[in-house]
Structure formats: structure tokens, C-alpha cells
Design a protein around this motif. Structure first.
Motif, PDB file in Angstrom:
ATOM      1  N   ALA A  10       4.002  -4.124  13.354  1.00 39.41           N
ATOM      2  CA  ALA A  10       4.936  -4.309  12.017  1.00 39.41           C
ATOM      3  C   ALA A  10       4.302  -5.022  11.081  1.00 39.41           C
ATOM      4  N   ALA A  11       3.357  -5.990  11.427  1.00 35.34           N
ATOM      5  CA  ALA A  11       2.549  -6.844  10.374  1.00 35.34           C
ATOM      6  C   ALA A  11       1.516  -6.024  10.334  1.00 35.34           C
ATOM      7  N   GLU A  12       0.694  -5.245  10.696  1.00 39.78           N
ATOM      8  CA  GLU A  12      -0.441  -4.382  10.516  1.00 39.78           C
ATOM      9  C   GLU A  12       0.376  -3.206   9.423  1.00 39.78           C
ATOM     10  N   THR A  13       1.259  -2.610   9.948  1.00 41.97           N
ATOM     11  CA  THR A  13       1.949  -1.534   9.281  1.00 41.97           C
ATOM     12  C   THR A  13       2.223  -2.088   7.560  1.00 41.97           C
ATOM     13  N   ALA A  14       2.674  -3.409   7.858  1.00 42.95           N
ATOM     14  CA  ALA A  14       2.948  -3.667   6.305  1.00 42.95           C
ATOM     15  C   ALA A  14       1.772  -3.965   5.325  1.00 42.95           C
ATOM     16  N   ARG A  15       0.866  -4.680   6.140  1.00 49.10           N
ATOM     17  CA  ARG A  15      -0.613  -4.849   5.423  1.00 49.10           C
ATOM     18  C   ARG A  15      -1.155  -3.635   4.966  1.00 49.10           C
ATOM     19  N   ARG A  16      -1.099  -2.519   5.791  1.00 48.39           N
ATOM     20  CA  ARG A  16      -1.729  -1.365   5.411  1.00 48.39           C
ATOM     21  C   ARG A  16      -1.024  -0.718   4.133  1.00 48.39           C
ATOM     22  N   ALA A  17       0.204  -0.843   4.289  1.00 47.22           N
ATOM     23  CA  ALA A  17       1.055  -0.452   2.941  1.00 47.22           C
ATOM     24  C   ALA A  17       0.920  -0.963   1.912  1.00 47.22           C
ATOM     25  N   ARG A  18       0.467  -2.388   2.021  1.00 49.23           N
ATOM     26  CA  ARG A  18       0.183  -3.077   0.780  1.00 49.23           C
ATOM     27  C   ARG A  18      -1.327  -2.982   0.309  1.00 49.23           C
ATOM     28  N   PHE A  19      -2.249  -3.128   1.186  1.00 49.38           N
ATOM     29  CA  PHE A  19      -3.465  -3.194   0.927  1.00 49.38           C
ATOM     30  C   PHE A  19      -4.366  -1.963   1.559  1.00 49.38           C
ATOM     31  N   GLY A  20      -3.650  -0.827   1.892  1.00 46.52           N
ATOM     32  CA  GLY A  20      -4.325   0.215   2.566  1.00 46.52           C
ATOM     33  C   GLY A  20      -5.263   0.967   1.464  1.00 46.52           C
TER      34      GLY A  20
END
Length: 58
Positions: A10-20
Motif C-alpha cells: 500500500a505504501a509503495e502504491t501510494a508513493r508511485r501514485a504521488r511520485f510516479g
């Protein structure tokens, strides 16, 4: 163990959504604003050829 993987996922998904993705490029024309440093003064640029006669000769 499964809970940690879910949190990490979930943290990786949120990070990719924000900084992807990189932000859109900004054109140079959009970053520069041109305007005169001072307001133009028409009286300052008005030149009278005969003014020196009135000031210095009379």
C-alpha cells in the motif's frame, strides 16, 4: 507477515501514485514576465528646441 507485505504494498502504491511521473514541462515563455521598470513619462521625453533660448538668453 502478510500484514507487513500489505502495508508495504500500500505504501509503495501510494508513493508511485504521488511520485510516479515527472511533472509537465514549463515553457520558458511562461516563466518570464516582461514589463517596464518605470511608467513612461511623456513630459520627460518632450524636447523643445527653443527652450534653451527662454532659459538662458532672455
Amino acid at each position: 507477515m502478510i500484514q507487513e507485505e500489505t502495508n508495504v504494498g500500500a505504501a509503495e502504491t501510494a508513493r508511485r501514485a504521488r511520485f510516479g511521473a515527472l511533472p509537465d514541462r514549463v515553457r520558458l515563455e511562461d516563466t518570464v514576465e516582461e514589463r517596464p521598470a518605470t511608467a513612461p513619462d511623456p513630459a520627460r521625453d518632450a524636447y523643445n528646441e527653443d527652450e534653451w533660448l527662454v532659459r538662458y538668453a532672455l
